[in-house]
Design a protein around this motif. Structure first.
Motif, short mmCIF file in Angstrom:
data_model
loop_
_atom_site.label_atom_id
_atom_site.label_comp_id
_atom_site.label_asym_id
_atom_site.label_seq_id
_atom_site.Cartn_x
_atom_site.Cartn_y
_atom_site.Cartn_z
N GLU A 1 8.80 -1.78 -3.07
CA GLU A 1 9.11 -3.20 -2.89
C GLU A 1 8.54 -3.77 -1.59
O GLU A 1 8.97 -4.82 -1.13
CB GLU A 1 10.63 -3.42 -2.92
CG GLU A 1 11.27 -2.96 -4.23
CD GLU A 1 12.78 -3.17 -4.22
OE1 GLU A 1 13.30 -3.66 -3.19
OE2 GLU A 1 13.43 -2.82 -5.23
N LEU A 2 7.58 -3.08 -0.99
CA LEU A 2 6.90 -3.58 0.21
C LEU A 2 5.40 -3.46 0.03
O LEU A 2 4.92 -2.68 -0.80
CB LEU A 2 7.34 -2.81 1.46
CG LEU A 2 8.76 -3.04 1.98
CD1 LEU A 2 9.02 -2.15 3.19
CD2 LEU A 2 8.99 -4.51 2.36
N ALA A 3 4.66 -4.21 0.82
CA ALA A 3 3.20 -4.10 0.79
C ALA A 3 2.77 -2.86 1.57
O ALA A 3 3.58 -2.23 2.28
CB ALA A 3 2.57 -5.36 1.40
N THR A 4 1.50 -2.51 1.44
CA THR A 4 0.97 -1.35 2.16
C THR A 4 1.09 -1.55 3.67
O THR A 4 0.81 -2.63 4.20
CB THR A 4 -0.50 -1.13 1.78
OG1 THR A 4 -0.58 -0.87 0.38
CG2 THR A 4 -1.10 0.04 2.54
N ILE A 5 1.52 -0.49 4.36
CA ILE A 5 1.72 -0.52 5.81
C ILE A 5 0.76 0.47 6.45
O ILE A 5 0.67 1.63 6.03
CB ILE A 5 3.17 -0.18 6.18
CG1 ILE A 5 4.13 -1.21 5.58
CG2 ILE A 5 3.33 -0.12 7.69
CD1 ILE A 5 5.59 -0.86 5.78
N HIS A 6 0.04 0.03 7.46
CA HIS A 6 -0.79 0.89 8.29
C HIS A 6 -0.10 1.03 9.64
O HIS A 6 0.27 0.03 10.26
CB HIS A 6 -2.19 0.31 8.48
CG HIS A 6 -2.88 -0.04 7.20
ND1 HIS A 6 -3.60 0.87 6.47
CD2 HIS A 6 -2.95 -1.21 6.50
CE1 HIS A 6 -4.08 0.30 5.39
NE2 HIS A 6 -3.71 -0.97 5.38
N CYS A 7 0.07 2.26 10.09
CA CYS A 7 0.75 2.52 11.35
C CYS A 7 -0.12 3.42 12.21
O CYS A 7 -0.73 4.37 11.71
CB CYS A 7 2.10 3.17 11.12
SG CYS A 7 2.97 3.66 12.62
N LYS A 8 -0.21 3.12 13.50
CA LYS A 8 -0.96 3.93 14.44
C LYS A 8 -0.08 4.26 15.63
O LYS A 8 0.37 3.37 16.35
CB LYS A 8 -2.22 3.19 14.90
CG LYS A 8 -3.14 4.03 15.80
CD LYS A 8 -4.44 3.30 16.06
CE LYS A 8 -5.41 4.16 16.85
NZ LYS A 8 -6.70 3.49 17.08
#
Length: 498
Positions: free
Chosen positions: A422-429
């Protein structure tokens, strides 16, 4: 009474010529142009001016590259238009005859397609039916500029001798003189290497144009790889299909028990999402990702028995699964060459080979590079999300010791890509420098970014409870910059330097 004196015929022809080429040309007018071809040896510049290709005569060869923009000022209209080069400014030694002043460029007569003034033009030697190699330099609205090969030896066509591919001066042809033989494979595109064949002689000869065969070593190797290697695909594609088709596979009595067992092993080995939140579970998932199979094989060779981590390796299980699928689909190895599960097995084999190809390329990316300041590992970790296979993309970077990295200081960067329910794609650094953990998030959904920003304080407290020192934190709309991506495609799968 107004008296109109007749104009001189030569003057009238000159005026007509200028009017046709430049309907609004005025003295001291500044025009923008772009170089199409610089024929330095012939002191000719072909430029694109107001959508028209014009050839200008230069006093001396000018050090200007194709594609560069120019500013030209009209200094003379009759009998032949002349232009002064304003930009780019040339150094004094580029044109010593003018003492560093801007050179004057004259409009040159429009060359005919077979003009012999272009030295080494092989089109002048072509007979009906003969061919010559060329490379497309640029394609205009009404003309095509080609970099032709040198004239072929007597009795040979350009395709008969590899030496004929040495390049001669560029030449411009009217686009109406070129006929593409295969509309499905457009040949007249910048950069393409083509074969020209003379199909009609006369004042306006016609040439057929087709893509030249891939005969160089690099092109042959690239074509062989494209045909022989399976298309890369994410392991999630295989796991999703295997999860949906496992019931059909197990129920089919014509399918071997070994293949069923391997399929069940692959699915049962997928950890739950909660396991990746624990250090031990994440370490186990990384060790069994397949990225380190060869290193574990080398270690097992020095031991009396294979370690358990080797038996749980995803790449090893994937290889066994592919081998067993190939046996099942081989008609000589089965009592029933075609069964109800044959389409499923064929699809699983293609997806398994694609997953193996993707994993192998990730291993190539993860190999240490002598000239790189850091070691990079690229991983894809499958996990179960609400009982269904999902994937976590992970890139880990470790900065090597050097002048900018004091001894004993470990600097790490971890990039994570995930699509929660239920969320969009997340990019984490996450980056660890000087003992502090800096965290940045990106998402193309403004709603997802807002939710992340609302929970950054919670994340900061979680870091502190784990004994970590939180540093900079934020969430942004969009995607992370890819200019220095550690997973950029390699230039070649093969290296000639051994």
């Amino acid at each position: 009474m107004e008296i109109k004196l007749p104009l001189d015929a030569h003057l009238q022809a000159a005026l007509n010529k200028v009017s046709a080429a430049f309907p609004e040309l005025k003295l001291n007018q500044v025009l923008e142009a772009k170089i199409v071809v610089n024929q330095a040896q012939a002191n000719l510049l072909t430029v694109n001016l107001a959508g028209k290709a014009l050839t200008l005569q230069t006093p001396l060869p000018l050090p200007i590259a194709a594609g560069q923009s120019l500013q030209l000022q009209v200094v003379k209209l009759l009998p032949t238009p002349e232009f002064k080069l304003i930009a780019p400014a040339l150094p004094a030694n580029a044109n010593p005859t003018t003492g560093g002043e801007a050179p004057l460029l004259k409009l040159a007569p429009t060359p005919t397609p077979l003009q012999a003034a272009v030295a080494g033009n092989p089109l002048t030697n072509l007979q009906l039916g003969q061919s010559v190699s060329a490379q497309v330099v640029s394609v205009g609205k009404q003309n095509v500029t080609l970099q032709l090969a040198t004239a072929p030896p007597a009795g040979h066509t350009a395709t008969d001798n590899a030496a004929s591919r040495s390049l001669a001066q560029p030449i411009m042809l009217d686009s109406r003189q070129l006929i593409e033989t295969d509309p499905a494979k457009p040949a007249l595109m910048p950069g393409n290497r083509i074969e020209l064949q003379l199909v009609k002689v006369g004042s306006q000869p016609l040439f057929s144009a087709k893509l030249a065969p891939a005969d160089s070593g690099a092109e042959l190797v690239a074509a062989a790889f494209k045909q022989a290697l399976p298309q890369q695909s994410s392991p999630q594609v295989l796991l999703d299909r295997l999860d949906r088709g496992i019931g059909e596979l197990v129920a089919d009595k014509t399918v071997g028990e070994t293949l069923k067992h391997l399929a069940l092993q692959i699915l049962r080995a997928i950890p739950d999402k909660s396991a990746l939140f624990q250090p031990a579970g994440l370490k186990t998932a990384v060790a069994g990702s397949g990225l380190f199979l060869e290193a574990k094989l080398a270690q097992a060779g020095r031991q009396s028995s294979a370690p358990q981590t080797l038996m749980d390796d995803f790449k090893l299980r994937l290889g066994k699964f592919i081998a067993e699928l190939a046996l099942e689909l081989k008609p000589a190895a089965a009592e029933h060459p075609t069964t109800s599960s044959t389409p499923l097995l064929t699809e699983l084999l293609r997806q398994a080979e694609g997953s193996l190809a993707k994993l192998t390329l990730d291993q190539l990316h993860s190999l240490p590079k002598d000239d790189a300041p850091r070691q990079v590992w690229v991983l894809e970790l499958p996990f179960l999300q609400n009982g269904k296979p999902d994937l976590l993309e992970l890139v880990v970077e470790h900065e090597r010791g050097g002048s900018g990295n004091p001894a004993g200081q470990n600097n790490w960067v971890v990039s994570i890509t995930i699509t929660p329910p239920e969320l969009a794609t997340i990019h984490c650094k996450l980056s660890c420098y000087d003992g502090s953990v800096n965290t940045r998030f990106w998402s193309e959904s403004a709603e997802t970014v807002e939710k992340i920003n609302a929970r950054l304080d919670y994340l900061r407290r979680q870091f502190e409870e784990k004994g970590l020192k939180p540093g900079f934190m934020d969430a942004q709309h969009g995607k992370p910059a890819q200019e220095h991506s550690p997973i950029a495609s390699p230039q070649s799968l093969l290296s000639e330097k051994v």
